[in-house]
Design an enzyme around this catalytic site. Structure first.
Site, PDB file in Angstrom:
ATOM      1  N   CYS A 111       0.873  -1.175   0.000  1.00 41.29           N
ATOM      2  CA  CYS A 111       0.000   0.000   0.000  1.00 41.29           C
ATOM      3  C   CYS A 111       0.906   1.218   0.000  1.00 41.29           C
ATOM      4  O   CYS A 111       1.740   1.375   0.899  1.00 41.29           O
ATOM      5  CB  CYS A 111      -0.892  -0.009   1.238  1.00 41.29           C
ATOM      6  N   CYS A 114      -0.255   4.023  -6.297  1.00 43.36           N
ATOM      7  CA  CYS A 114      -1.247   3.366  -5.444  1.00 43.36           C
ATOM      8  C   CYS A 114      -1.394   1.968  -6.012  1.00 43.36           C
ATOM      9  O   CYS A 114      -1.552   1.813  -7.232  1.00 43.36           O
ATOM     10  CB  CYS A 114      -2.579   4.116  -5.466  1.00 43.36           C
TER      11      CYS A 114
END
EC number: 5.1.1.3
Length: 255
Positions: free
Chosen positions: A70, A181
């Site tokens: 992440c 992302c």
């Protein structure tokens, strides 16, 4: 070796897919904090706390390495997690920067960083790129992509509208786009297609995403051999609906 992969939801599937293909490990524990996704709209203190709670989740699983799949958690919680861990913890930003160094030799090449609001505001990518001498870096918070991807909206009018909203105002056309992302590689082809169609590019921009980058990074840092193991065993866990998470994994990863 048993390892852990941690993400806010399904975005880490893009990293998991690359890990499965490479077969660097024999067992992978995937934890998606799906009850609290998205991370990108949360404040830094909250994100750090989520990271430490993820560490607590992995303790009984006796993993040897943890991958924070992440970007937001890598930007804001990685250092704090490393302080509280006895095992190595690897984020996704450093591998992406190394991939840029290997693939982009022109220091003035226009680079666009896409990420969540929290990742962009952290300046993690901007600072790391500037340290490597890249001078033409811009960034764009594209947080709305995350809930669309979590809802499996990977194409269609809604995604097109979202891309038009974000990309139409761009004044400098990027030669390199960092998908900052881990959700974004799931719509990478749509992003590339949008730039090709709407900006009349002769060649597509180079897309950098952390899934492929982290495999190369792990091979180099830990002397791991690609395809050294049989297809890894994968175990899914979630703070939310784990059955839903497993269903998404079967659809996207073809498990």
């Amino acid at each position: 070796m048993k390892i852990g992969v941690f993400d806010s939801g399904v975005g880490g599937f893009s990293v998991l897919k690359s890990l499965l293909k490479a077969q660097l490990f024999d067992e992978i524990i995937y934890y998606g904090d799906s009850a609290r996704v998205p991370y990108g709209t949360k404040d830094p203190t909250t994100i750090k706390q989520f990271g430490l709670e993820a560490l607590d989740f992995f303790k009984p699983h006796q993993i040897k390495l943890l991958i924070v799949a992440c970007n937001t958690a890598s930007a804001l919680a990685l250092e704090e997690m490393q302080k509280h861990s006895k095992i190595p913890i690897v984020g996704v930003i450093e591998p992406s920067i190394l991939a840029i160094k290997q693939q982009v030799k022109e220091k003035n090449a226009p680079i666009l960083v896409l990420g969540t609001k929290a990742t962009i505001q952290s300046n993690a990518y901007d600072n790391a790129l500037k340290q490597q001498g890249y001078l033409n870096v811009s960034h764009l918070a594209t947080s709305l992509f995350v809930p669309l991807i979590e809802e499996s909206i990977l194409e269609g009018e809604l995604l097109e509208t979202c891309m038009r909203y974000y990309f139409t105002p761009l004044k400098i056309l990027p030669e390199v786009i960092i998908l900052g992302c881990t959700h974004f590689p799931l719509i990478a082809q749509k992003i590339e297609g949008y730039f090709m169609e709407h900006f009349a590019l002769s060649t597509p921009p180079l897309l950098i995403h952390s899934g492929d980058a982290i495999v190369e990074y792990l091979q180099q840092k830990y002397a791991l051999k690609k395809n050294a193991h049989a297809f890894p065993k994968v175990e899914f866990h979630a703070s939310g609906d784990v059955i839903w998470l497993e269903k998404q994994a079967k659809e996207w990863l073809k498990l």
